[in-house]
Write a protein that holds these residues in place. Structure first.
Motif: not given
Length: 476
Positions: A12-36
């Motif tokens: 999991t992100p937490a177990a690997s020392g990172m925040s899953s919120r950063s991955i959520t933000a990545l998905l949000d950005r790609l969706e907002a930019r209409s990147v398929e």
């Protein structure tokens, strides 16, 4: 379809020392930019911490990598060099003497493996179309005949035939086809059980494009590079080759129109691009394997878009800030649920009217997927339709769900709906970035078929339904 072999451990992100919120933000950005996107996989500290596929794409499906294939050919070259069969200073004319044109220039005689790997042969632009024109049956010979505008070793130009020539050199010195050589030395030891290659008309693998792999197989390749060629406790690729291939050998230049993207102006290695962070293998329409050693990170994205730089911007601005952030199990659960529900938008509409339609294809639209006057029929069946295209293609189309068929060997996944008197269906060539939207006007008796993105190997639909695809690539 048989169960897919797991290549990388999960966490999991937490177990690997990172925040899953950063991955959520990545998905949000790609969706907002209409990147398929069709898939995404994030590997941190050797573990897959996030993975998702936009339906109808799925984990077990291989995906056409386009020029990301070049990075695999680079590894094949490195293995041949490690075996003592090839060297960076070997010249094309010495290894492939039967492909040397009678009127070869002195510069062409001097071209080496190094020049090919770094794409510094002296051509001003990609020489593929001109090389095919000069020698329709021998791309190596055609490549050697294309005039040079710069001295070798002085200027980078993205040049597809360089990788084709490298593939033929590897095959000559090893006595193995490129796919067979990489199967034996790379894919089989890694546990990659399905690597499909598209081929030119002679049967040879392109080398510069045409490899189909699952998202996890590409991620495993990135992890192999990150570990310096080690797979577990087994060395598959020499550490020195990984270091050589993934460091800058030549500056890269803005495109001819003056534009340039930040992650394509950092230099070029041996069939790898340098990035603002780490390096990457790159394929047309969004096929990316990004390796960031400083963060012990590999990110793989497949898709159908022309916004590669938007993906990099999202990685650096959204993902990297969370690399050492505090994660929570609740955030991980939210991310996992979102990744599970990813989907491309299905065709809206109804299953009615339940009627059969016959139409003629209007190919006046640019880059039509079908020839003019092709007969198109739509017949209702349980839960969807049977779509007839010409005399040889029958494609199953679902309503409210995806249906799969393989009319010429390669799978098509399709869904559709009626919108008034118009029938609309999306036909996904599910092992590629491409799909065709078919629109049938029942009242007018006409149909149009258009690509989301036209395949680089040509617009004919039937060609891309055959496996393996075999063609002369008319464009890069």
């Amino acid at each position: 379809m048989p169960a897919q072999r797991v290549l990388l451990p999960r966490s999991t992100p937490a177990a690997s020392g990172m925040s899953s919120r950063s991955i959520t933000a990545l998905l949000d950005r790609l969706e907002a930019r209409s990147v398929e996107c069709h898939s995404i996989m994030v590997v941190r500290r050797g573990h897959v911490v996030a993975e998702g596929w936009w339906a109808p794409y799925s984990a077990e499906r291989p995906h056409l990598l386009y020029s990301l294939t070049k990075s695999f050919t680079s590894v094949a070259v490195g293995l041949a060099i490690a075996d003592g069969l090839l060297s960076l200073d070997d010249r094309v004319v010495e290894v492939l003497p039967d492909h040397v044109p009678a009127d070869i220039s002195e510069q062409a005689r001097r071209l080496t493996v190094h020049h090919l790997l770094s794409m510094t042969t002296g051509h001003r632009t990609d020489s593929l179309a001109e090389a095919w024109r000069l020698e329709p049956h021998d791309l190596v010979k055609g490549f050697l005949r294309v005039p040079f505008s710069k001295a070798e070793g002085t200027r980078h130009a993205y040049d597809n035939p360089t990788t084709f020539v490298l593939a033929r050199m590897v095959e000559r010195v090893t006595g193995r086809g490129l796919p067979e050589f990489l199967d034996e030395r790379l894919f089989a030891p890694m546990g990659v059980e399905h690597a499909e290659w598209d081929r030119v008309a002679s049967g040879a693998a392109f080398g510069f494009h045409g490899l189909h792999l699952t998202t996890e197989a590409v991620a495993a390749f990135g992890e192999l590079l990150l570990r310096g060629g080690l797979w577990g406790d087994r060395r598959l690729v020499p550490r020195e080759w990984v270091r050589l291939a993934t460091r800058r050998h030549i500056d890269t230049l803005p495109f001819e129109d003056g534009s340039g993207n930040a992650d394509y102006l950092r230099g070029y290695g041996y069939q790898f691009w340098m990035s603002r962070h780490g390096y990457h293998g790159d394929g047309s329409f969004g096929q990316l394997c990004v390796v960031v050693p400083s963060h012990d990170l590999v990110v793989v994205v497949t898709g159908a878009n022309t916004q590669a730089q938007a993906v990099f911007d999202a990685l650096w601005e959204c993902l990297l800030p969370g690399m050492d952030g505090a994660g929570s199990t609740r955030d991980d659960e939210i991310l996992t649920d979102r990744l599970r529900r990813l989907s491309l938008a299905p065709v809206p509409g109804s299953a009615a009217p339940e009627r059969s339609v016959r139409a003629r294809l209007d190919a006046s639209a640019e880059d039509s997927a079908l020839p003019d006057a092709t007969t198109v029929t739509v017949h209702p069946v349980d839960g969807g339709w049977l779509l007839g295209i010409g005399s040889s293609l029958d494609v199953e189309v679902g309503h409210g769900r995806w249906r799969e068929s393989s009319p010429l060997g390669r799978p098509v996944v399709a869904a559709g709906a009626w919108q008034g008197d118009t029938f609309v269906a999306d036909l996904y060539l599910i092992t590629t970035p491409h799909r065709v939207r078919l629109v049938v006007d029942a009242e007018a008796g006409t149909a149009v078929a258009t690509w989301n993105i036209v395949p680089l190997t040509g617009p004919g639909l039937a060609l891309h339904l055959r496996s393996p695809l075999m063609t002369r690539p008319d464009v890069a």
